[in-house]
Scaffold this active site. Sequence first.
Site, PDB file in Angstrom:
ATOM      1  N   ASP A 106     -18.769  -7.009  40.245  1.00 37.87           N
ATOM      2  CA  ASP A 106     -17.346  -7.314  40.423  1.00 37.87           C
ATOM      3  C   ASP A 106     -16.663  -6.028  40.872  1.00 37.87           C
ATOM      4  O   ASP A 106     -16.646  -5.036  40.140  1.00 37.87           O
ATOM      5  CB  ASP A 106     -16.760  -7.811  39.105  1.00 37.87           C
ATOM      6  CG  ASP A 106     -15.282  -8.140  39.226  1.00 37.87           C
ATOM      7  OD1 ASP A 106     -14.887  -8.690  40.265  1.00 37.87           O
ATOM      8  OD2 ASP A 106     -14.525  -7.832  38.282  1.00 37.87           O
ATOM      9  N   SER A 143     -11.267  32.323  64.397  1.00 34.39           N
ATOM     10  CA  SER A 143     -12.362  31.545  63.772  1.00 34.39           C
ATOM     11  C   SER A 143     -12.144  31.419  62.267  1.00 34.39           C
ATOM     12  O   SER A 143     -12.892  31.992  61.472  1.00 34.39           O
ATOM     13  CB  SER A 143     -13.727  32.172  64.074  1.00 34.39           C
ATOM     14  OG  SER A 143     -13.755  33.559  63.855  1.00 34.39           O
ATOM     15  N   LYS A 173      -6.769 -19.760  43.889  1.00 33.92           N
ATOM     16  CA  LYS A 173      -5.396 -20.117  43.510  1.00 33.92           C
ATOM     17  C   LYS A 173      -4.913 -21.382  44.242  1.00 33.92           C
ATOM     18  O   LYS A 173      -3.734 -21.476  44.625  1.00 33.92           O
ATOM     19  CB  LYS A 173      -4.452 -18.943  43.776  1.00 33.92           C
ATOM     20  CG  LYS A 173      -4.870 -17.653  43.045  1.00 33.92           C
ATOM     21  CD  LYS A 173      -3.852 -16.549  43.197  1.00 33.92           C
ATOM     22  CE  LYS A 173      -4.327 -15.284  42.476  1.00 33.92           C
ATOM     23  NZ  LYS A 173      -3.378 -14.164  42.582  1.00 33.92           N
ATOM     24  N   GLY A 217     -12.608  -8.640  47.920  1.00 32.09           N
ATOM     25  CA  GLY A 217     -11.425  -9.200  48.547  1.00 32.09           C
ATOM     26  C   GLY A 217     -10.216  -8.349  48.230  1.00 32.09           C
ATOM     27  O   GLY A 217     -10.335  -7.266  47.652  1.00 32.09           O
ATOM     28  N   ASP A 232      -4.419 -24.069  42.876  1.00 32.17           N
ATOM     29  CA  ASP A 232      -3.437 -24.731  42.011  1.00 32.17           C
ATOM     30  C   ASP A 232      -2.001 -24.330  42.353  1.00 32.17           C
ATOM     31  O   ASP A 232      -1.058 -25.101  42.145  1.00 32.17           O
ATOM     32  CB  ASP A 232      -3.727 -24.415  40.545  1.00 32.17           C
ATOM     33  CG  ASP A 232      -3.803 -22.910  40.294  1.00 32.17           C
ATOM     34  OD1 ASP A 232      -4.522 -22.216  41.042  1.00 32.17           O
ATOM     35  OD2 ASP A 232      -3.139 -22.423  39.360  1.00 32.17           O
TER      36      ASP A 232
END
Length: 606
Positions: free
Chosen positions: A89, A520, A145, A11, A147
């Site tokens: 993780d 080139s 989150k 994320g 809260d």
Amino acid sequence: MHTLLKFITCGSVDDGKSTLIGHMLYDAKLLFADQEKALELDSQIGSAGGAMDYSLLLDGLMAEREQGITIDVAYRYFTTDARSFIVADTPGHEEYTRNMAVGASFADLAVILADAGKGILAQTKRHTRICALMGIRHFVFAVNKMDLVEYSQECFLEIQNDIRILTKEFDCDSIALIPVSASCGDNITRRSARMPWYPGMPLLAYLENIDISREPEGTGFTMPVQRVCRPDRNFRGFQGQIESGAVSVGDAVTVLPSTETAKVTGILQGNQPVETSSAGHAVTISLDTEIDISRGCVLQKDNQLFVSQTFTVTLLWMDNSGLTAGKSYLIKTGTQRIPCTVLHIHHKVDTGTGQEVPAKEIIKNEIACCDLMTNTEIVFDTFLHNKALGSFILIDRVTHMTAACGTITHSLAQDNSHLTWQNTDITRTFRENLLGQKACTIWFTGLSGSGKSTLANALEKYLAGVNKHTMLLDGDNIRMGLNRNLGFGESDRIENIRRVAEVAKLLNDAGLIVLTSFISPFAADRRRAKKIIGEGFFEVYVSTPLEECIRRDVKGLYADAKSGRIEDFTGLGSPYEVPEHADLTIDTTGKTIDECVQTLVQKLNL
């Protein structure tokens, strides 16, 4: 149900991925006593103001702890009464997207976090698309989150609607949405009393019960050969990991790309002989017939694998330098590792909307659809049918860094399967004998103003004087005709040289001596030109110093480049890669044209 679940947390940055897993391990009593004590002590001097900082269980690097971010992928193994887990993780910063992709490549399920106060961000969408690209079909969106938004159901429902819009385009087997608070522990290991409106399971219980079993798309036997085992003259075995299906002693298998067949006379798992082995096992297989098999070949049975040079891929670009059509890399798929070229970029994917956007260049962390062509035929399958033979990485041929990872979507072999090279009775050798000369291409390369065109023109006049049949291909002349549709961007310059090489080859087949005069500047383009032209390619580096070229400035190009009217001019704004193994190096400074021509005639034996 599988007894082992491999999952990834990902994320956007600072969405609480490490804290979530750390709190899960802590609450589920999955830590040793010394780990728990170390966490309590480290938290006192951490970034959480003395409160328990669960992210410290996963963030082990000093830089991670100092900045409070995840940089590298942290793998943790743990077991509950219901299941065993391996979790990766991964970092959320855009700079470390390649690390996140590495973690996604091993996982069966993705736990994607979203900040309840910020919603679905661009990096959240990018990580979701990367997970889908890597074949993950089970998603858990943890709205973290809660809260901080007073455990608002309305806030959760708004994000839920955005997630449903995002996941519409993906072929998922399961999608779950769970409101959580990683720092407070809500809905992680037990139901939260502060969110009675959420009827589902907490995160850990969901992970313990999710069924990720799926019928395999490919049931036939495939084994990429990793190593040929020849301990003595009486035994030859072919070692590798079985990627799909099963094989038994007595089975007839086909070797690709040669398509030769043989019977299996023995199978070793480790040093133990077995009658049958299946996907996931590393084995040594012996055959009843002496066949030329080496690393990169594939043993297969009851499969329809592709053997081709061209295919379409979806890739995640990881390199700091951009991807353009015509660039060459090493491709590694299965146990094969060979050169390849990016033929065409179809489009890139807008990470915000999922829309396909036309693009000529792909930059770091963008997802794109491209056509690739390998130097020789390789064995592959589509990613949906066989992950091992349908996934790949691209490797930079100079730095050896991984430039991209991706999946093969389909083969392009059917697009030209009706084409057959037509051999004619009048051959190149016949034409050479008719003209009384040996066809070749003399490829002049060097900075603008080095004297390439002047030297090529003078050499052609000399050859005409000794009754040789020639054709001079000059850069400006080609640009005004055959290649008038090409610009001067990197991809167009690469295509310009490719077309010239193809024309030179045709003229060589006509028995002519071809002289080309092109800057080139890139060594890879000159190598590709040499490969296309083949026999009789001579590279002449006109090494006149830049200062002398600027002094001459016959066309006024250096002056225009310095004033900004020409961008990325070779020698000033764009590099020139000096040939390391030119057939002849010649500096025109202080030399007459006749002296230079005589040097060419003598050295190239014209």
